[in-house]
Design a protein around this motif. Structure first.
Motif, mmCIF file in Angstrom:
data_model
loop_
_atom_site.group_PDB
_atom_site.id
_atom_site.type_symbol
_atom_site.label_atom_id
_atom_site.label_comp_id
_atom_site.label_asym_id
_atom_site.label_seq_id
_atom_site.Cartn_x
_atom_site.Cartn_y
_atom_site.Cartn_z
ATOM 1 N N ALA A 289 0.830 -1.203 0.000
ATOM 2 C CA ALA A 289 0.000 0.000 0.000
ATOM 3 C C ALA A 289 0.867 1.257 0.000
ATOM 4 C CB ALA A 289 -0.923 0.002 1.214
ATOM 5 N N GLY A 290 2.019 1.190 0.695
ATOM 6 C CA GLY A 290 2.904 2.350 0.761
ATOM 7 C C GLY A 290 3.358 2.796 -0.615
ATOM 8 N N ILE A 291 3.878 1.870 -1.410
ATOM 9 C CA ILE A 291 4.372 2.251 -2.727
ATOM 10 C C ILE A 291 3.239 2.552 -3.689
ATOM 11 C CG2 ILE A 291 4.610 -0.148 -3.521
ATOM 12 C CD1 ILE A 291 7.108 0.791 -5.087
ATOM 13 N N CYS A 292 2.123 1.852 -3.545
ATOM 14 C CA CYS A 292 1.012 2.098 -4.471
ATOM 15 C C CYS A 292 0.375 3.466 -4.237
ATOM 16 C CB CYS A 292 -0.023 0.977 -4.361
ATOM 17 S SG CYS A 292 0.532 -0.585 -5.082
ATOM 18 N N THR A 293 0.271 3.897 -2.993
ATOM 19 C CA THR A 293 -0.259 5.243 -2.741
ATOM 20 C C THR A 293 0.712 6.291 -3.285
ATOM 21 O OG1 THR A 293 0.715 5.229 -0.516
ATOM 22 C CG2 THR A 293 -1.612 4.613 -0.703
ATOM 23 N N ALA A 294 2.020 6.028 -3.175
ATOM 24 C CA ALA A 294 3.007 6.978 -3.699
ATOM 25 C C ALA A 294 2.930 7.056 -5.227
ATOM 26 C CB ALA A 294 4.408 6.576 -3.259
ATOM 27 N N ILE A 295 2.710 5.912 -5.886
ATOM 28 C CA ILE A 295 2.558 5.912 -7.347
ATOM 29 C C ILE A 295 1.296 6.689 -7.740
ATOM 30 C CG2 ILE A 295 2.051 4.434 -9.346
ATOM 31 C CD1 ILE A 295 3.900 2.314 -8.074
ATOM 32 N N GLY A 296 0.220 6.463 -7.006
ATOM 33 C CA GLY A 296 -1.018 7.202 -7.286
ATOM 34 C C GLY A 296 -0.838 8.696 -7.111
ATOM 35 N N ALA A 297 -0.113 9.081 -6.067
ATOM 36 C CA ALA A 297 0.142 10.503 -5.833
ATOM 37 C C ALA A 297 0.997 11.083 -6.953
ATOM 38 C CB ALA A 297 0.833 10.690 -4.485
ATOM 39 N N SER A 298 1.964 10.299 -7.435
ATOM 40 C CA SER A 298 2.808 10.747 -8.540
ATOM 41 C C SER A 298 1.983 10.923 -9.818
ATOM 42 C CB SER A 298 3.935 9.736 -8.772
ATOM 43 O OG SER A 298 4.769 10.130 -9.828
ATOM 44 N N PHE A 299 1.074 9.982 -10.067
ATOM 45 C CA PHE A 299 0.176 10.074 -11.226
ATOM 46 C C PHE A 299 -0.605 11.390 -11.174
ATOM 47 C CE2 PHE A 299 -1.758 6.550 -14.010
ATOM 48 C CZ PHE A 299 -2.001 7.430 -15.039
ATOM 49 N N ALA A 300 -0.966 11.827 -9.973
ATOM 50 C CA ALA A 300 -1.764 13.047 -9.784
ATOM 51 C C ALA A 300 -0.915 14.311 -9.713
ATOM 52 C CB ALA A 300 -2.603 12.908 -8.516
ATOM 53 N N GLY A 301 0.409 14.182 -9.952
ATOM 54 C CA GLY A 301 1.237 15.377 -10.027
ATOM 55 C C GLY A 301 2.026 15.699 -8.787
ATOM 56 N N ASN A 302 2.029 14.794 -7.810
ATOM 57 C CA ASN A 302 2.837 14.995 -6.612
ATOM 58 C C ASN A 302 4.231 14.395 -6.809
ATOM 59 O OD1 ASN A 302 0.845 15.755 -4.042
ATOM 60 N ND2 ASN A 302 -0.191 14.690 -5.703
ATOM 61 N N MET A 303 5.127 14.760 -5.918
ATOM 62 C CA MET A 303 6.425 14.097 -5.846
ATOM 63 C C MET A 303 6.235 12.877 -4.934
ATOM 64 S SD MET A 303 9.929 15.698 -4.300
ATOM 65 C CE MET A 303 10.850 14.622 -3.210
ATOM 66 N N GLY A 304 6.128 11.699 -5.535
ATOM 67 C CA GLY A 304 5.812 10.489 -4.791
ATOM 68 C C GLY A 304 7.037 9.866 -4.136
ATOM 69 N N VAL A 305 6.927 9.564 -2.846
ATOM 70 C CA VAL A 305 8.027 8.985 -2.072
ATOM 71 C C VAL A 305 7.493 7.853 -1.206
ATOM 72 C CG1 VAL A 305 9.735 9.402 -0.250
ATOM 73 C CG2 VAL A 305 9.318 11.159 -1.982
ATOM 74 N N THR A 306 8.276 6.793 -1.066
ATOM 75 C CA THR A 306 7.980 5.762 -0.069
ATOM 76 C C THR A 306 9.290 5.332 0.573
ATOM 77 O OG1 THR A 306 6.809 3.666 0.330
ATOM 78 C CG2 THR A 306 8.126 3.806 -1.679
ATOM 79 N N THR A 307 9.233 4.931 1.827
ATOM 80 C CA THR A 307 10.441 4.562 2.577
ATOM 81 C C THR A 307 10.303 3.140 3.098
ATOM 82 O OG1 THR A 307 9.511 5.488 4.624
ATOM 83 C CG2 THR A 307 10.877 6.945 3.283
ATOM 84 N N THR A 308 11.432 2.431 3.184
ATOM 85 C CA THR A 308 11.344 1.025 3.577
ATOM 86 C C THR A 308 12.707 0.497 3.986
ATOM 87 O OG1 THR A 308 10.433 -1.103 2.881
ATOM 88 C CG2 THR A 308 11.762 0.087 1.257
ATOM 89 N N SER A 309 12.740 -0.801 4.298
ATOM 90 C CA SER A 309 13.978 -1.528 4.529
ATOM 91 C C SER A 309 13.810 -2.917 3.909
ATOM 92 C CB SER A 309 14.288 -1.623 6.028
ATOM 93 O OG SER A 309 15.593 -2.114 6.229
ATOM 94 N N GLY A 310 14.832 -3.781 4.059
ATOM 95 C CA GLY A 310 14.936 -5.055 3.361
ATOM 96 C C GLY A 310 13.661 -5.787 3.000
ATOM 97 N N PRO A 311 12.898 -6.311 3.974
ATOM 98 C CA PRO A 311 11.700 -7.077 3.619
ATOM 99 C C PRO A 311 10.646 -6.230 2.914
ATOM 100 C CG PRO A 311 11.838 -6.729 5.988
ATOM 101 C CD PRO A 311 13.149 -6.298 5.418
ATOM 102 N N GLY A 312 10.646 -4.917 3.206
ATOM 103 C CA GLY A 312 9.698 -4.030 2.528
ATOM 104 C C GLY A 312 10.033 -3.858 1.062
ATOM 105 N N LEU A 313 11.349 -3.816 0.747
ATOM 106 C CA LEU A 313 11.740 -3.690 -0.657
ATOM 107 C C LEU A 313 11.295 -4.928 -1.437
ATOM 108 C CD1 LEU A 313 13.272 -1.832 -2.637
ATOM 109 C CD2 LEU A 313 15.311 -3.206 -2.176
ATOM 110 N N SER A 314 11.342 -6.082 -0.798
ATOM 111 C CA SER A 314 10.866 -7.311 -1.449
ATOM 112 C C SER A 314 9.402 -7.165 -1.849
ATOM 113 C CB SER A 314 11.027 -8.502 -0.501
ATOM 114 O OG SER A 314 12.337 -8.614 -0.022
ATOM 115 N N LEU A 315 8.595 -6.642 -0.930
ATOM 116 C CA LEU A 315 7.159 -6.529 -1.178
ATOM 117 C C LEU A 315 6.840 -5.446 -2.206
ATOM 118 C CD1 LEU A 315 5.952 -6.882 2.506
ATOM 119 C CD2 LEU A 315 5.511 -8.493 0.663
ATOM 120 N N LYS A 316 7.727 -4.477 -2.368
ATOM 121 C CA LYS A 316 7.450 -3.370 -3.281
ATOM 122 C C LYS A 316 7.864 -3.676 -4.725
ATOM 123 C CE LYS A 316 8.178 0.214 0.285
ATOM 124 N NZ LYS A 316 6.803 0.657 0.498
ATOM 125 N N SER A 317 8.483 -4.820 -4.978
ATOM 126 C CA SER A 317 9.096 -5.058 -6.283
ATOM 127 C C SER A 317 8.075 -5.051 -7.425
ATOM 128 C CB SER A 317 9.888 -6.364 -6.271
ATOM 129 O OG SER A 317 9.054 -7.459 -5.968
#
Length: 436
Positions: A289-317
């Motif tokens: 959800a973290g990366i998908c909300t950031a992608i949606g915000a980017s689609f709408a013209g925002n600077m989209g950012v998400t933060t994570t660590s090891g296992p989170g990067l796996s889930l965001k791939s």
């Protein structure tokens, strides 16, 4: 008194002994005195392990110098330990002939046995009997110093870290005023607690000074740093500020959608404080959800950012692949930690490099960058956002637990030194629609 170009100090005790605060205050005082500094908080991954056990040892290391300091150091000149198990856990980090300050009151027979020593002489057992061992009755002298404050024994005992800090300030000829003013601010609504901590600080300083427990004291001269306004800054805070600076330069509002994960959470926390700068943050239910909300915000013209660590990067791939396909700007800050899977949250390892470079399906190129120092995270985050927005691509910014939690003196830059960022914002659909 001797002058020395640099020293490494390590504070260690149980979780709850206040070693992180003690180390931070020592670091801040050193920085205000003009020293170059590098710090490393070292705390356990366990949730408040039992007192007096190896799993519960918490530490804070600081390296201060009169020349540019690049790391927090490997081995320490001074070790401050609040109990036997902290001594045992940190023996391997002592320089030959180092000074060791111990709370003599904590070295009871039961505590020594619980720490895993086979004899009742831990110093001989560890082979450091000939080191400069200072056996200071920290706990009892703290209680004596606070006897007339009206605090109960438990509250008074919590001030022993300030007594130990006072001893260290005496050893390195440092003033107490910054710590005193900090304590008054921190406990502004609890004046009695503030004054008790200040009393303990002064008592520790006076104890070291009046009893001459050190045959030699030391001064670390100020470093010759470029002129400017400095502050101490951690890697995570610098990352957050670099992202906000990029948002300002681009004219795009910053949106951060993240799931809290150690050691990256402080970036989300720092961004959440800055609604006054137009920053929007969303703490979501999971990493996807973290990366998908950031992608949606980017689609709408925002600077989209998400933060994570090891296992989170796996889930965001998978969603990273979506951002590449849709050619959307996105910054993924990966503050790396140790181990596979859920890993070791508070331990440092640059464990995600291959995953960051190659851990996606099909043709999925994106930019991967890395920061190298805590203060350098500001420039790295700014550059990552600039590349993402101007080239319409996801960017992975790699940091790690050491850089994220460590701090150093940072010369506050003028934003006029930083380039404008020109994202290709489209306000009208061209004839025939968009092509990839």
């Amino acid at each position: 008194m001797q002058q020395t170009k640099d020293v490494v100090i390590r504070f260690s005790g149980d979780s709850g002994d206040g070693m992180q605060l003690t180390g931070t205050l020592f670091s801040d005082t050193s920085a205000l005195g003009g020293n170059s500094i590098a710090t490393f908080p070292d705390f356990p991954a366990e949730i408040r392990a039992p007192q007096g056990t190896l799993a519960g040892v918490s530490g804070f290391q600081v390296h201060i110098g009169s020349e540019k300091v690049l790391t927090s150091g490997d081995y320490c000149d001074l070790l401050v330990t609040m109990n036997p198990v902290a001594l045992r856990a940190n023996r391997k980090w002592l320089k030959k002939g180092a000074t060791v300050i111990v709370d003599a009151d904590s070295f009871t027979e039961a505590a020594v046995k619980r720490a895993g020593f086979e004899t009742l002489d831990p110093f001989a057992e560890l082979g450091i009997s000939d080191y400069n061992i200072i056996r200071a009755p920290v706990s009892s002298m703290t209680k004596d110093a606070l006897a007339e404050t009206g605090l109960d024994m438990k509250a008074a005992n919590k001030c022993k870290n300030m007594f130990a800090l006072g001893i260290c300030f005496c050893l390195y000829d440092m003033p107490l005023d910054h710590t005193e003013s900090y304590l008054r601010r921190k406990f502004a609504k609890k004046a009695a607690v503030a004054e008790a901590n200040i009393l303990a600080l002064q008592a520790g300083y006076n104890y070291a000074s009046n009893t001459h427990i050190f045959t030699t004291t030391y001064q670390v001269p100020p470093a010759k740093l470029p002129k400017g306004t400095y502050r101490t800054i951690s890697g995570n805070v610098a990352t957050a500020w670099g992202l906000m600076a990029a948002s300002e330069k681009s004219g795009r509002p910053l949106f951060c959608g993240s799931y809290p994960i150690t050691p990256a959470t402080a970036i989300l926390e720092e961004l959440a404080k800055r609604k006054d700068l137009g920053v929007k943050t969303l703490q979501v239910e999971d990493e996807i959800a973290g990366i998908c909300t950031a992608i949606g915000a980017s689609f709408a013209g925002n600077m989209g950012v998400t933060t994570t660590s090891g296992p989170g990067l796996s889930l965001k791939s998978e969603a990273l692949g979506l951002a590449v396909m849709t050619e959307l700007p996105l910054v993924v800050v990966d503050v790396q930690r140790g181990g596979p899977s859920t890993g070791l949250p508070t331990k440092t390892e640059q464990a995600d490099l291959y995953q960051a470079l190659w851990g996606r399906n099909g043709e999925c190129p994106l930019v991967v960058m890395a920061a190298c120092t805590p203060s350098g995270c500001f420039d790295a985050a700014f550059r990552a956002a600039k590349i993402a927005m101007e080239h319409m691509t996801p960017v992975i910014l790699l940091s790690d637990g050491y850089i994220a939690n460590g701090s150093e003196a940072w010369k506050i830059p003028s934003m006029s030194q930083y380039p404008e960022i020109h994202p290709p914002v489209v306000t009208e659909v061209p004839d025939g629609g968009f092509m990839p």
